[in-house]
Design a protein around this motif. Structure first.
Motif: not given
Lengths: 416, 94, 207, 990
Positions: C127-133
């Protein structure tokens, strides 16, 4: 000038014109009977007791900056005598006794406040260890009480009793422990020592030792040479640096301990609380700030500042223990340089160098020791033999194996 | 504080455990004065204010013991090499 | 005790249980999908003194990937070789049940091999938000422009040791010690809730 | 209640008049607009009294328009979300906001403790050090409680914080701190080079001073110019613009702490959003563009509500379209403040009078002011103020004293660059006499300063400087920076005459408004010798309040300098400690609170144990089964006794997966083990295990455990649960640092293997049904260790070991099979009544057997103390050998390990009790040792204990007292050998 309601009244009426310096701005004389290197609490207390108890008044305290600007002014102000080992406990209890009469002795209100220290435990093993300690305190004639969870809850209902990762099982209470206003301790000793004739010389950094043969007979300073019969060093944080000038290596590493204060608040925490499942302890100053701390950063440092991981660790402990403090704010944090000794206990002893005496290795526990450290160091300097309560604080104990290792972590200073 | 781990790259110090002075050498236990030498080795430290070589263990990383050169006054780190660097095929100097 | 926000994605889930499969947090297309259903065979290879380069080369030849003695993930269809330390390689395979035996045969006296298939739980994050997580836990630079597919790191997230690598553009894999599975999943759920998080875990299957 | 927004201009400002927001202060409802702060909205509604001062409880109003605010601290929100000491000046208004004044009782308008101000002559600097000493006992009982109640500011919430917090990390090439003119240009210039840029700004509206600037930049109004730059930055993929984000601290190696206020502008956080987020920003370079803080002039009555900083007046007028008052006067020593007032007047503010201490002011400026109808008094000083909130001033002019009506006095004594962050590594700001201000000294590595933060005060110059510093940083990092595109703005000359304190003015003249430190207090400190800045601050508390003396430090220093006759730099400098502004403790904790304070480790059989009814207990990070209660059992003791009895009578099982397990492979493992254990391992046969004891290098016991040899070059070691990580680290140290030449490869296999201990006389019968091969005494003798399979092909390791003293095995299987193994053993043992047991029963059995455990491995015990003296090899060296020979560690008087039983068998023993000889007084000198572990032995039907007592093994049979005053107990006990059960070990060899 004696401080009293009357001196305040007189000055209230005369527009505060009558106050005089709390201590003289002394310039160094060419020679003294005793020089104390280091104008922190320990050095000033040593000078005071040399003059008061032993009648040795031709004494100078040499301070490289202004008095009390090292660890005396950077600590979290806790006083207690809840130690485990027989090498420590009588000394810290002697200190506590001196605290209890300090203000009248010095005619200075150091706000010694005996509101108790509660060390929480969270497991049976911790309970057993605290029972061992509490009993050892009783054997030394010191107050201690082992509280169960209900008793802790009655004292501090706002701790997390219901959702804690490591539930509180109880605590070891020393009711006579508490806090004191750290700066006032420094000023009180300075003023009292000054009144007995001690020269407090500020902005006078020791840059070397004057030797005659093996013996040390004085110091070189930024304000010229000063000779003395005996030189006592009380510069915790910088002990290794000063000892190196005398060619000594010490069983000490310098580490940074951070301390924290919140914005001022109405009364919230009455006594001192230590968390047993993380690195966090807390009290509240009379001004209302929560004063708290945790573990040392763990690396050698002379920088008087630390880093975020320990700040976060401390606040995680705080939130785990007291979840109501989430919206309170950290106002300031700072670091002090700790003389971390190799067994976690201090040194008050002669050194192998004649004429040189050492008061060092206080780890993060030096503040509470201030009166007894001064008393015992003065005794050593005056009598040439250790005071009975400080007989275990020998420099050669590492060689003989008579260690005073409260935590049982061995020769790793960053774990003490 | 970030430690330049030669294997992992720059990492925050909280991933490491530290053991202090890395200039000490474990004495020969068979020496006649082994007790005195071990006393110095186990207990005495130069504890300099300034350049310091020290052991850091990358516990939450590559598990190497690193010899880190750091200034104790500024915390500035000038380098880190693995204790075992000379043993590795890459042959980095220790 | 204060009532915690009704938006606590972990509300009602005991801390000593792996949060169950399902949707957590914000509604809509999940920003992160977490799956632990794929359980590869894993072994740890530790090169003996002086054999790191040779071991890397042998692993590369055997698994048809480029393996170097560095923190990287060499990925092929059925296997992955991840550097976790000098001369230390985690080998993952979806097709070699006796991976330990295979590696012993392959490497002989050049390396110590230990079975690790059960030591960790593999979290697959997409998912797109993996790095943010992950940036909410790791103190390493996971900016997708910096941490590229094939990059790997062994680090710590939320007080838990993790070996992670980027598998492809939007896929990341994390190995976490098995005993920490519940706590690590809690971290993912708490931190991923704002993006919407879909969790599929295979805990039941591993009894 | 007055008309809503009666002090609001009808146009202008960066507020949205279409978005009306309701809020309340001290129970009264008001209206504000989006774009307001709480302070601007209060002023718009004519609220001028907002708080009471710390010491004298004097009425106070809003002074500033930013983080430097000393007075307007409120309790924001209510209940569990109550936030004390919140600065109204940086609190973004939201609909439904509730705030109350603090530090007053019963009400803000009438505060009982304001009586303190009549006592103020007694309460000068340091008064408390000089009194309250008699009698000594009264301090805690009387004086201190009064002081504590009177002091402090706001009240903490009384419930747990209901909101969530989190932490995050971001990396960049360049961090720009502050989005004012310099910061925006620094970020833009660097961003255009391709560098990864983070721009962090504490405000909800980036732009800094541009948002209160009246003029145009690049043919746009200044705020529009700021918005335009922000829009470009936001559009770039290499830029992260962080609003509402305060960079609060500079840590090592380019790590910056920052706080993002994600939800503080909302009544409560949106679903699944944290309230705040702690950022660790890791930057190769940083540019500090935090602007400057205006400082007041000190004069009598300068704390009256209505006295404000001139820049704040300008900000409220320009940015919020709010008139702080209806009759505004200025008291200043510099041209900038004049221009601020002229601009405010142009925007509609009723500025009437300018009072300047300077006798001579640029004629053009005077003319401009007069042209606007202002009255100008030069060479004049404010010497008194009047009114509960300000109504008038007394001004001394060259021609005499006159009274001037004013409800607002804008004050400007000059500007202090915001050097805060530059001090965080110990750098000391330097005095710039031309600016009469401290400018940055040595900065933390990688940090440079731009714009007003380094004393560049013109807008045009700040834009240029920001661009230059941004370019410099990006270039230093290797980026190619396009020529900066900086709009031209003409700056007026900087003109200021230093002036600090109106001497002889009437009424208390406050230097530090928040801590109520007056100029007179500085005088007391001077008289008493507290003259260096550090002593001055500590003695008077100047600068120690929540604003860290932003508006007071320099003035206090200047007043002290004038008293001593020294210069300001000779007197000292102002330093700041992190954080820049206070940071909530919740954010610093993040996710890690409550049950998530620390991760929990679960054993492979956790769910299985739960199904068996286990009660769990925290043991370090692990959660382990403590015991398995059954219906009808009245307490834990009954349960544990049943479990122990069942094991000793038949068979039981427990998960011991938590032990550390270390895999050792290589040609030199035997030699290595010889060096780390006190006893010999080189001769250990394949297929056998051996118990070993490890020391630290200082000679004390570090850990114990068993190591098994699985094949000639393959061993597996177990460590205690508590020491697993420590032992692994120690072994790695030995191998990497001490003996890198040894051929030993270490791997942790702790998590790979579930390990279940099976114990009791029927253990072999049960194991035989689960194991796939032969487990007879011949195939697997005591201390045997084999690799095999169980449960029809599951890889396993069997160790015949015993902690309980019974016939025992430890069975290791891959962790995913742990629960299945437990179930299989339960099934196999059903006919024997197999019993799952927890760590309490395990503890009872090991005490019965006399084994040491965590309480004995205290780090304070030697091998000799624990009875391992004879295990220590004399034929080899090992870690700790040399130091263990020191006299202090071999003293025969050391307490040694033995067992204890109560003389009256009905009495309970307590761990932690100390031993005294019979009849000996309870003194430290008579302390003989202490009880380390106790248990109720169901086998013996009485309590038993283990402990350390002087010369213990020589004193078997002697009676001593177990002294336990902390639990009010003292009983007679008999010293015995530590093994209470089967001391010959017949059972475990059976």
């Amino acid at each position: 000038m004696r401080y009293s309601v009357f001196s305040l009244l007189a000055n209230a009426l005369n527009g505060q014109k009558g106050w005089v310096p709390a201590w003289r701005e002394a310039a160094p004389k060419p020679a003294y009977d005793v020089i104390i290197v280091g104008g922190g609490g320990h050095g000033l207390a040593t000078a005071y007791y040399l003059a008061k108890v032993h009648g040795i008044r031709n004494v100078a305290v040499l301070e490289k900056g202004v008095i009390g600007s090292g660890n005396a002014g950077r600590n979290t102000t806790i006083i207690r005598s809840n130690y485990l080992l027989p090498g420590n406990e009588p000394f810290y209890e002697w200190s506590m006794k001196l605290w209890e009469g300090l203000e009248q002795e010095l005619n200075y209100n150091a706000m010694v406040s005996q509101r108790g220290i509660l060390n929480l435990f969270h497991s049976d093993a911790q309970r057993d260890a605290y029972a061992r300690r509490g009993n050892a305190m009783r054997l030394a004639g010191v107050d201690s009480a082992l509280l169960d969870k209900a008793q802790v809850r009655a004292m501090y209902p706002f701790l997390d009793f219901d959702n804690a990762r490591f539930p509180i099982q109880g605590g070891l209470l020393q009711a006579r422990a508490g806090t004191a206003r750290h700066d006032a301790v420094v000023w009180g000793y300075a003023r009292a020592a000054d009144r007995l004739g001690v020269d407090i010389v500020q902005n006078c950094e020791v840059t070397g030792f004057i030797r005659e043969g093996d013996a040390i007979v004085g110091v070189e300073t930024t304000r010229g040479p000063v000779r003395a019969g005996k030189v006592g060093v009380a510069v915790a944080g910088s002990s290794s640096r000063v000892a190196a000038m005398a060619g000594l290596r010490l069983p000490i590493e310098s580490h940074v301990l951070q301390a924290f204060v919140s914005e001022g608040l109405k009364p919230l925490v009455d006594g001192v609380i230590t968390f047993g499942a993380g690195h966090f302890y807390i009290s509240q100053s009379d001004k209302g700030g929560l004063v708290f701390g945790g573990d040392i950063d763990g690396y050698n440092s002379y920088a008087q500042r630390g880093n975020l991981p320990v700040i976060e660790d401390v606040c995680e402990g705080g939130m785990a223990l007291m979840p109501r403090i989430g919206r309170l704010r950290l106002l300031r944090h700072w670091g002090g340089i700790m003389d971390m000794s190799m067994d976690g206990s201090p040194i008050i002893d002669r050194t192998p160098v004649p004429g040189l005496y050492l008061n060092a290795g206080w780890c993060y526990g030096g503040f509470k020791a201030t009166p007894a450290s001064g008393w015992c160091f003065a005794h050593l300097l005056a009598k040439g033999a250790p005071h009975e309560t400080a007989g275990a604080f020998r420099l050669d104990r590492f060689r003989t194996g008579h260690l005073i290792d409260e935590k049982g972590v061995g020769a790793q200073p960053n774990l003490h | 504080m970030r430690i330049p781990c030669p294997y992992c790259g720059e990492r925050d110090a909280h991933e490491f455990a530290t053991l202090g002075d890395a200039t000490l050498t474990r004495p020969d236990p068979a020496a006649a004065d082994a007790d005195a030498q071990f006393h110095d080795y186990v207990y005495l430290r130069d504890n300099p204010a300034g350049a310091h070589e020290e052991w850091w263990y990358h516990a939450n990383g590559c598990r190497q013991w690193l010899r880190v050169a750091r200034d104790t006054r500024t915390h500035a780190i000038s380098g880190a090499v693995a204790a075992r660097a000379t043993e590795q095929a890459s042959g980095e100097p220790a | 005790m204060a009532d915690h926000s009704s938006h606590d994605p972990l509300a009602g889930i005991p801390f000593d249980r792996v949060p169950p499969s399902g949707r957590y947090g914000a509604a809509g297309e999940p920003g992160v999908t977490v799956s632990t259903t794929d359980t590869p065979f894993i072994a740890l290879v530790v090169a003996r003194n002086g054999f790191a380069a040779s071991v890397a080369a042998r692993l590369g030849r055997a698994f048809g990937v480029e393996v170097a003695d560095r923190a990287g993930a060499a990925i092929s269809a059925a296997s992955t070789v991840v550097g976790t330390g000098p001369g230390r390689f985690l080998v993952l395979s979806t097709i070699e049940p006796d991976l330990e035996g295979t590696l012993r045969a392959l490497l002989g006296a050049e390396a110590a091999v230990s079975e690790q298939s059960d030591a960790s739980v593999a979290f697959n994050l997409t998912g797109e938000k993996v790095p943010d997580l992950l940036a909410k836990g790791a103190l390493i630079d996971l900016d997708p422009r910096v941490f590229l597919p094939g990059h790997a790191a062994t680090t710590v997230i939320a007080h838990i040791g993790v070996t992670l690598w980027r598998v492809h553009e939007s896929g990341w894999r994390l190995l976490v010690a098995r005993s920490f599975e519940a706590s690590f999943t809690r971290f993912l759920v708490a931190s991923g809730a704002e993006f919407g998080l879909a969790l599929e875990n295979g805990t039941a299957g591993r009894g | 209640m007055s008309a809503p927004n009666r002090n609001r201009l009808t146009s202008g400002g960066l507020i949205d008049r279409a978005k009306s927001l309701g809020f309340s202060f001290d129970g009264t409802s008001y209206q504000g607009y989006e774009g307001d702060t709480l302070a601007s909205a209060l002023l718009a509604n004519g609220v001028r009294l907002v708080g009471r001062s710390f010491k004298y409880h004097r009425p106070r109003g809003i002074v500033a328009a930013g983080a430097e605010e000393p007075n307007a601290l409120v309790e924001l929100r209510s209940g569990a979300r109550r936030e004390p000491n919140t600065r109204a000046t940086v609190t973004e208004l939201y609909d439904g906001l509730v705030a109350s004044s603090q530090n007053r009782w019963p009400s803000l308008a009438f505060d009982a403790l304001s009586l303190n101000r009549f006592l103020s002559p007694f309460l000068g600097a340091g008064f408390y050090y000089k009194t309250f000493m008699w009698p000594a006992a009264f301090w805690e009982k009387l004086y201190e409680p009064i002081i504590r109640r009177a002091a402090g500011l706001g009240r903490a919430a009384e419930e747990a914080d209901p909101d969530h917090y989190e932490k995050a990390t971001a990396f960049c090439d360049l961090l720009v701190i502050g989005a004012g003119p310099a910061g925006l240009m620094a970020a833009l210039t660097a961003a255009r080079s391709g560098a990864r840029v983070i721009l962090a700004d504490e405000d909800f509206l980036p732009g800094g001073g541009l948002n209160a600037e009246a003029g145009d930049i690049d043919r746009r109004p200044a705020p529009a110019f700021a918005a335009h730059v922000v829009a470009e930055l936001t559009s770039l993929p290499n830029v992260r613009v962080m609003r509402r984000t305060t960079v609060f601290g500079v840590y090592d190696s380019g790590t910056y702490g920052a706080l993002e206020r994600v939800s503080d502008h909302l009544p409560e956080p949106l679903p699944f959003q944290p309230r705040q987020r702690l950022w660790r920003l890791i930057a190769r370079r940083a540019v500090l563009a935090a602007g400057a803080t205006e400082r007041p002039i000190v004069f009598g009555g300068n704390d009256r509500p209505g006295v404000m900083l001139a820049g704040a007046v300008g900000t409220y007028v320009q940015r919020h379209a709010v008139l702080p008052g209806q009759k505004i006067a200025l008291f200043a020593n510099n041209d900038g403040a004049w221009r601020e007032m002229l601009a405010a007047q142009a925007a509609g503010a009723p500025v009437e009078t300018i009072i300047d201490v300077r006798a001579e002011v640029a004629p053009a400026l005077v003319a401009a002011a007069r042209a606007e109808g202002l009255r100008v008094l030069t060479g004049a000083q404010v010497i008194a103020t009047a009114g509960k909130t300000l109504t008038g001033l007394t001004v001394a002019t060259p021609s005499g004293t006159e009274r001037i009506a004013a409800d607002t006095l804008a004050v400007s004594g000059g500007w202090s660059p915001a050097v805060h962050l530059t001090c965080h590594h110990g750098g000391k700001p330097m005095w710039d006499a031309g600016l009469a201000a401290f400018v940055p000294g040595t900065c933390p590595p990688g940090l440079s300063v731009a714009g007003a933060a380094r004393g560049i005060f013109g807008l045009g110059a700040c834009l240029k400087d920001g661009a230059a510093m941004g370019a410099e940083a990006a270039e230093a990092l290797g980026f190619t920076v396009p020529a900066p595109d900086v709009p031209e703005v003409a700056d007026a000359a900087f003109a200021l005459t230093p002036f600090w304190h109106v001497e002889g003015s009437k009424g208390p003249a406050f230097v530090d408004l928040q801590n109520d430190v007056t100029a007179k207090d500085v005088g007391i400190a001077h008289k008493e010798g507290f003259r260096s800045v550090e002593l001055l601050k500590r003695y008077t508390t100047l600068g120690m309040a929540t604003d860290q003396g932003r508006t007071s430090n320099v003035t206090g220093l200047a007043i002290m300098a004038s008293l001593t006759g020294a210069s300001i730099p000779e007197t000292g400098t102002t330093i700041f400690r992190p954080p820049y502004t206070p940071v909530s403790l919740g954010a610093l904790a993040g996710h890690h609170r409550g049950k998530d304070f620390r991760p929990v480790r679960l054993t492979p059989t956790h769910e299985w144990a739960r199904a068996q009814g286990a009660v769990f207990i925290e043991t370090g990070a692990w959660l382990r089964a403590q015991y398995f209660p059954r219906k009808g059992e009245k307490d834990w003791l009954e349960t544990v006794s049943r479990e122990v009895t069942a094991v000793r009578a038949s068979v039981g099982l427990i998960d011991v997966s938590t032990f550390g397990k270390i895999d050792l492979q290589g040609a030199d493992v035997g030699a290595f083990l010889d060096r780390v254990y006190i006893n010999g391992f080189a001769g250990l046969a394949v297929g056998k295990a051996r118990y070993g004891v490890m020391l630290r290098e200082d000679g004390m016991v570090m850990d114990d455990g068993t190591t098994a040899r699985l094949s000639p070059e393959h061993y597996v070691m177990t460590t205690t649960t508590a020491n697993a990580a420590k032992v692994f680290q120690h072994l790695e140290f030995c191998l990497q640092v001490l003996w890198p030449e040894l051929d030993v490869a270490l791997s942790s296999v702790s998590e790979q293997w579930a390990q279940i201990a099976l114990a009791g006389p029927r253990a072999r019968d049960v194991l035989a049904r689960v194991a796939d091969g032969d487990v007879s005494n011949a195939a697997l003798p005591f201390m045997g260790a084999i690799e095999c399979t169980v449960m029809g092909g599951v890889k396993a390791r069997l160790f015949r070991l015993s902690f309980s003293g019974e016939l025992g095995y430890e069975i290791a299987v891959p962790a995913r099979h742990g629960a299945a193994l437990a179930a299989a053993l339960m099934q196999a043992g059903e006919e024997f009544g197999i019993t799952p047991y927890g760590i309490e029963a395990l503890g009872v059995m090991r005490i019965e057997k006399g084994h040491v455990s965590g309480n004995e491995l205290s780090g304070q015990t030697t091998a000799g103390d624990l009875g391992f003296g004879r295990m220590a090899s004399t034929k080899k060296d090992y870690i700790g050998r040399v130091m263990a020979a020191r006299p202090g560690l071999t003293d025969p008087e050391r307490p040694c390990f033995v067992g204890f039983r109560p003389v009256d068998r009905s009495r309970r023993l307590r761990a932690g009790a100390h031993f005294l000889k019979l009849g000996a007084a309870p003194t430290l000198a008579n302390d003989q040792g202490y009880m380390t572990s106790v248990a109720y032995s169901p086998h013996l039907r009485h309590w038993i204990g283990l402990g350390l007592i002087k010369r213990g093994p020589e004193r078997l049979g002697e009676r001593v007292r177990a002294y336990d005053p902390v639990r009010g107990e003292e009983i007679e006990v008999e010293i015995c050998a530590p093994g209470f059960i089967d001391p010959e070990g017949v059972r475990l060899r059976g």
